[in-house]
Design an enzyme around this catalytic site. Structure first.
Site, PDB file in Angstrom:
ATOM      1  N   SER A  31      -7.961  -4.818   5.200  1.00  0.00           N
ATOM      2  CA  SER A  31      -8.525  -4.163   4.705  1.00  0.00           C
ATOM      3  C   SER A  31      -9.060  -5.603   3.582  1.00  0.00           C
ATOM      4  O   SER A  31      -8.874  -6.235   2.080  1.00  0.00           O
ATOM      5  CB  SER A  31      -7.823  -3.861   3.582  1.00  0.00           C
ATOM      6  OG  SER A  31      -7.423  -2.573   3.945  1.00  0.00           O
ATOM      7  N   LEU A  51      11.113 -20.744  -4.396  1.00  0.00           N
ATOM      8  CA  LEU A  51       9.519 -19.765  -3.586  1.00  0.00           C
ATOM      9  C   LEU A  51       8.694 -20.049  -4.275  1.00  0.00           C
ATOM     10  O   LEU A  51       8.590 -19.703  -5.474  1.00  0.00           O
ATOM     11  CB  LEU A  51      10.745 -18.739  -3.665  1.00  0.00           C
ATOM     12  CG  LEU A  51       9.303 -17.081  -2.935  1.00  0.00           C
ATOM     13  CD1 LEU A  51       9.320 -17.153  -1.763  1.00  0.00           C
ATOM     14  CD2 LEU A  51       9.923 -15.731  -3.899  1.00  0.00           C
ATOM     15  N   ARG A  74      -0.825   9.623 -10.093  1.00  0.00           N
ATOM     16  CA  ARG A  74      -1.496   8.146  -9.035  1.00  0.00           C
ATOM     17  C   ARG A  74      -0.094   6.829  -9.975  1.00  0.00           C
ATOM     18  O   ARG A  74       0.076   5.998  -8.826  1.00  0.00           O
ATOM     19  CB  ARG A  74      -2.093   7.857  -8.364  1.00  0.00           C
ATOM     20  CG  ARG A  74      -3.377   8.665  -7.185  1.00  0.00           C
ATOM     21  CD  ARG A  74      -4.418   8.469  -7.309  1.00  0.00           C
ATOM     22  NE  ARG A  74      -4.273   6.769  -7.000  1.00  0.00           N
ATOM     23  CZ  ARG A  74      -4.406   6.345  -5.193  1.00  0.00           C
ATOM     24  NH1 ARG A  74      -4.101   7.183  -4.630  1.00  0.00           N
ATOM     25  NH2 ARG A  74      -4.390   5.275  -5.294  1.00  0.00           N
ATOM     26  N   HIS A 107       2.661   3.759  -9.318  1.00  0.00           N
ATOM     27  CA  HIS A 107       1.972   1.573  -9.275  1.00  0.00           C
ATOM     28  C   HIS A 107       2.665   1.236 -10.614  1.00  0.00           C
ATOM     29  O   HIS A 107       3.650   0.382  -9.465  1.00  0.00           O
ATOM     30  CB  HIS A 107       0.898   1.242 -10.161  1.00  0.00           C
ATOM     31  CG  HIS A 107      -0.631   2.167  -9.434  1.00  0.00           C
ATOM     32  ND1 HIS A 107      -0.366   1.953  -8.169  1.00  0.00           N
ATOM     33  CD2 HIS A 107      -1.307   2.632  -9.461  1.00  0.00           C
ATOM     34  CE1 HIS A 107      -1.678   2.903  -7.065  1.00  0.00           C
ATOM     35  NE2 HIS A 107      -2.613   3.129  -8.578  1.00  0.00           N
ATOM     36  N   ARG A 135       0.115   7.590  -2.473  1.00  0.00           N
ATOM     37  CA  ARG A 135       0.877   8.705  -1.891  1.00  0.00           C
ATOM     38  C   ARG A 135       2.389   8.811  -2.341  1.00  0.00           C
ATOM     39  O   ARG A 135       2.801  10.056  -2.135  1.00  0.00           O
ATOM     40  CB  ARG A 135       0.260   8.234  -0.791  1.00  0.00           C
ATOM     41  CG  ARG A 135      -1.083   8.657   0.024  1.00  0.00           C
ATOM     42  CD  ARG A 135      -1.780   8.553   1.704  1.00  0.00           C
ATOM     43  NE  ARG A 135      -1.983   6.376   0.928  1.00  0.00           N
ATOM     44  CZ  ARG A 135      -1.280   5.879   1.890  1.00  0.00           C
ATOM     45  NH1 ARG A 135      -1.217   6.224   3.411  1.00  0.00           N
ATOM     46  NH2 ARG A 135      -1.216   4.538   2.247  1.00  0.00           N
ATOM     47  N   TRP A 136       2.850   8.108  -2.977  1.00  0.00           N
ATOM     48  CA  TRP A 136       3.895   7.934  -2.794  1.00  0.00           C
ATOM     49  C   TRP A 136       4.205   8.715  -4.288  1.00  0.00           C
ATOM     50  O   TRP A 136       5.047  10.161  -4.255  1.00  0.00           O
ATOM     51  CB  TRP A 136       4.264   6.617  -3.205  1.00  0.00           C
ATOM     52  CG  TRP A 136       6.176   7.100  -3.252  1.00  0.00           C
ATOM     53  CD1 TRP A 136       7.179   6.795  -3.095  1.00  0.00           C
ATOM     54  CD2 TRP A 136       6.276   6.887  -5.226  1.00  0.00           C
ATOM     55  NE1 TRP A 136       8.048   6.391  -3.631  1.00  0.00           N
ATOM     56  CE2 TRP A 136       8.055   7.243  -5.305  1.00  0.00           C
ATOM     57  CE3 TRP A 136       6.118   7.066  -5.961  1.00  0.00           C
ATOM     58  CZ2 TRP A 136       8.999   6.574  -6.297  1.00  0.00           C
ATOM     59  CZ3 TRP A 136       6.783   7.760  -7.653  1.00  0.00           C
ATOM     60  CH2 TRP A 136       7.914   7.466  -7.645  1.00  0.00           C
ATOM     61  N   ARG A 167       2.139  -5.106   6.406  1.00  0.00           N
ATOM     62  CA  ARG A 167       1.404  -3.643   5.201  1.00  0.00           C
ATOM     63  C   ARG A 167       2.608  -2.396   5.662  1.00  0.00           C
ATOM     64  O   ARG A 167       2.789  -1.966   6.286  1.00  0.00           O
ATOM     65  CB  ARG A 167      -0.226  -3.504   5.947  1.00  0.00           C
ATOM     66  CG  ARG A 167      -1.298  -2.389   5.058  1.00  0.00           C
ATOM     67  CD  ARG A 167      -2.312  -1.996   5.107  1.00  0.00           C
ATOM     68  NE  ARG A 167      -2.749  -1.290   4.626  1.00  0.00           N
ATOM     69  CZ  ARG A 167      -4.229  -1.333   4.381  1.00  0.00           C
ATOM     70  NH1 ARG A 167      -4.923  -2.490   4.306  1.00  0.00           N
ATOM     71  NH2 ARG A 167      -4.786  -0.226   3.113  1.00  0.00           N
ATOM     72  N   GLU A 208       1.867 -13.080  12.090  1.00  0.00           N
ATOM     73  CA  GLU A 208       2.082 -11.324  13.177  1.00  0.00           C
ATOM     74  C   GLU A 208       2.098 -10.631  12.634  1.00  0.00           C
ATOM     75  O   GLU A 208       2.659 -10.447  10.996  1.00  0.00           O
ATOM     76  CB  GLU A 208       3.404 -12.062  14.217  1.00  0.00           C
ATOM     77  CG  GLU A 208       3.845 -13.289  14.658  1.00  0.00           C
ATOM     78  CD  GLU A 208       3.233 -12.895  16.838  1.00  0.00           C
ATOM     79  OE1 GLU A 208       3.172 -11.661  16.344  1.00  0.00           O
ATOM     80  OE2 GLU A 208       3.125 -13.492  16.616  1.00  0.00           O
ATOM     81  N   ASP A 219       0.564  -1.468   0.068  1.00  0.00           N
ATOM     82  CA  ASP A 219       0.074  -0.236  -0.177  1.00  0.00           C
ATOM     83  C   ASP A 219       0.821   1.077  -0.013  1.00  0.00           C
ATOM     84  O   ASP A 219       2.042   1.235   0.785  1.00  0.00           O
ATOM     85  CB  ASP A 219      -1.388  -0.540   1.070  1.00  0.00           C
ATOM     86  CG  ASP A 219      -2.411   0.959   0.992  1.00  0.00           C
ATOM     87  OD1 ASP A 219      -2.040   1.320  -0.124  1.00  0.00           O
ATOM     88  OD2 ASP A 219      -2.140   1.621   2.148  1.00  0.00           O
ATOM     89  N   GLY A 220       0.033   2.715  -0.401  1.00  0.00           N
ATOM     90  CA  GLY A 220       1.056   3.633  -0.274  1.00  0.00           C
ATOM     91  C   GLY A 220       1.577   4.010  -1.357  1.00  0.00           C
ATOM     92  O   GLY A 220       2.227   4.926  -1.511  1.00  0.00           O
ATOM     93  N   ASN A 221       1.183   3.354  -2.765  1.00  0.00           N
ATOM     94  CA  ASN A 221       1.756   3.540  -4.385  1.00  0.00           C
ATOM     95  C   ASN A 221       1.317   5.121  -4.301  1.00  0.00           C
ATOM     96  O   ASN A 221       1.979   5.845  -4.953  1.00  0.00           O
ATOM     97  CB  ASN A 221       1.075   2.366  -5.779  1.00  0.00           C
ATOM     98  CG  ASN A 221       1.769   1.384  -5.062  1.00  0.00           C
ATOM     99  OD1 ASN A 221       2.782   1.470  -4.248  1.00  0.00           O
ATOM    100  ND2 ASN A 221       1.090   0.357  -5.920  1.00  0.00           N
TER     101      ASN A 221
HETATM  102  C1  IPE Z   1      -5.514  -2.260  -0.075  1.00  0.00           C
HETATM  103  O1  IPE Z   1      -4.920  -1.540  -0.443  1.00  0.00           O
HETATM  104  C2  IPE Z   1      -5.502  -3.697  -1.139  1.00  0.00           C
HETATM  105  C3  IPE Z   1      -3.981  -3.141  -2.312  1.00  0.00           C
HETATM  106  C4  IPE Z   1      -3.083  -3.295  -1.631  1.00  0.00           C
HETATM  107  C5  IPE Z   1      -4.072  -4.516  -3.581  1.00  0.00           C
HETATM  108  P1  IPE Z   1      -5.964   0.195  -0.699  1.00  0.00           P
HETATM  109  O2  IPE Z   1      -4.828   1.114  -0.966  1.00  0.00           O
HETATM  110  O3  IPE Z   1      -6.759  -0.755  -1.710  1.00  0.00           O
HETATM  111  O4  IPE Z   1      -6.914  -0.580   0.772  1.00  0.00           O
HETATM  112  P2  IPE Z   1      -7.591   0.602   1.610  1.00  0.00           P
HETATM  113  O5  IPE Z   1      -9.432   0.924   0.604  1.00  0.00           O
HETATM  114  O6  IPE Z   1      -6.915   1.884   1.871  1.00  0.00           O
HETATM  115  O7  IPE Z   1      -8.691   0.038   2.879  1.00  0.00           O
HETATM  116  C1  IPE Z   2      -1.831  -0.091  -2.776  1.00  0.00           C
HETATM  117  O1  IPE Z   2      -1.277   1.302  -3.122  1.00  0.00           O
HETATM  118  C2  IPE Z   2      -1.388  -0.538  -4.830  1.00  0.00           C
HETATM  119  C3  IPE Z   2      -3.299  -0.837  -4.901  1.00  0.00           C
HETATM  120  C4  IPE Z   2      -4.410  -1.198  -4.256  1.00  0.00           C
HETATM  121  C5  IPE Z   2      -3.780  -1.762  -6.478  1.00  0.00           C
HETATM  122  P1  IPE Z   2      -2.566   2.528  -3.583  1.00  0.00           P
HETATM  123  O2  IPE Z   2      -3.057   2.890  -4.375  1.00  0.00           O
HETATM  124  O3  IPE Z   2      -3.706   1.908  -3.011  1.00  0.00           O
HETATM  125  O4  IPE Z   2      -2.054   3.951  -2.418  1.00  0.00           O
HETATM  126  P2  IPE Z   2      -2.755   5.287  -1.837  1.00  0.00           P
HETATM  127  O5  IPE Z   2      -3.181   4.209  -0.807  1.00  0.00           O
HETATM  128  O6  IPE Z   2      -3.912   5.603  -2.023  1.00  0.00           O
HETATM  129  O7  IPE Z   2      -1.647   5.377  -1.362  1.00  0.00           O
HETATM  130 MG    MG Z   3      -4.224   2.288  -0.273  1.00  0.00          MG
END
Ligand code: IPE
Ligand code: IPE
Ligand code: MG
Length: 253
Positions: free
Chosen positions: A201, A136, A38, A42, A29-30, A193, A212, A25-27
């Protein structure tokens, strides 16, 4: 293959997690932080996937599971969803040879019927081409939801054993486990996460029963070997009790 259930048998665990499951998560916002679209996040996130696969392989992890697209991610803007699909296709097209060279067996889990025919074909081919690898097992969860998984497992079980509907008392974990999407893997030892949120999620909600849980503020595109080492060091310090007391762990009976 039958799965060992952490609620029925106490698993043997070591300092290195056997199965690591990651919500990448965080792509977005990065990218936003860098005034980029956005989708640029990704694209960069794919590099972090490569780093995670390599680092986990080198550290002796047997199963790495990455949440790439949730069953709720269809709610995103159409343009972002379609970029994610194209990225998935491109990555499958480009990376499979490298996976074979690294000894990685690839599995994709989720409700794959929602994807177009080309993507489904690429998924089949990639799985087949890496089938014999054994260093793996890399699982990509795509259009995956933990609730979907439990429901599809129940449906498949009842289809195979319609008599069970007459004897619901026969339904136990051993009956259900083989039908879950990841029946081939042990339950995750370590969940990571990235991106700072502390929630599941709708990831592997059944399988995370005794996992854990590790959360880091690091955005996924910045995640690499050093962050994996930090998470593994944290994991090595956990006392996994599986319901027992600390005293019992110190003096096994
Ligand atoms: C969870 O991230 C799903 C994936 C990383 C693929 P989200 O960004 O979709 O989760 P929420 O909506 O913040 O809970
Ligand atoms: C996770 O990053 C990738 C996917 C859910 C596909 P996000 O796209 O959720 O990035 P944020 O949470 O908005 O920063
Ligand atoms: Mg996200």
């Amino acid at each position: 293959m039958s799965q060992i259930s952490s609620t029925r048998t106490i698993p043997v665990t070591g300092r290195i997690p056997r199965h690591v499951a990651i919500i990448m998560d965080g792509n977005g916002r990065w990218a936003t932080q860098r005034k980029l679209p956005r989708t640029a996040g990704h694209v960069r996130g794919v590099q972090a996937v490569r780093r995670a696969v390599e680092a986990c392989g080198h550290r002796g992890v047997e199963y790495l599971t990455l949440f790439a697209f949730s069953s709720e991610n269809w709610r995103r803007p159409a343009q972002e969803v379609s970029l994610l699909m194209r990225l998935f296709v491109r990555t499958l097209e480009r990376e499979v040879d490298k996976l074979v060279a690294q000894g990685v067996r690839l599995r994709i889990v989720g409700d794959l019927g929602a994807f177009d025919a080309k993507l489904r074909r690429l998924i089949d081919e990639a799985e087949q081409r890496t089938e014999q690898q054994s260093t793996l097992t890399l699982t990509i969860a795509a259009n995956y939801g933990g609730r979907w998984d439990i429901l599809q497992a129940m449906q498949a079980l009842l289809k195979a054993h319609p008599e069970m509907a007459e004897h619901p008392e026969q339904l136990d974990e051993d009956a259900l486990n083989p039908w879950l999407a990841m029946a081939y893997a042990p339950e995750p030892d370590l969940f990571i996460r990235t991106g700072g949120e502390q929630r599941i999620s709708n990831f592997l909600i059944w399988q995370l029963a005794y996992t854990e849980l590790y959360f880091t503020d690091c955005y996924w595109p910045d995640f690499g070997a050093a962050q994996i080492d930090q998470a593994f060091a944290w994991y090595a310090d956990r006392e996994r009790r599986f319901g027992r007391t600390s005293e019992q762990l110190r003096t096994p009976t």
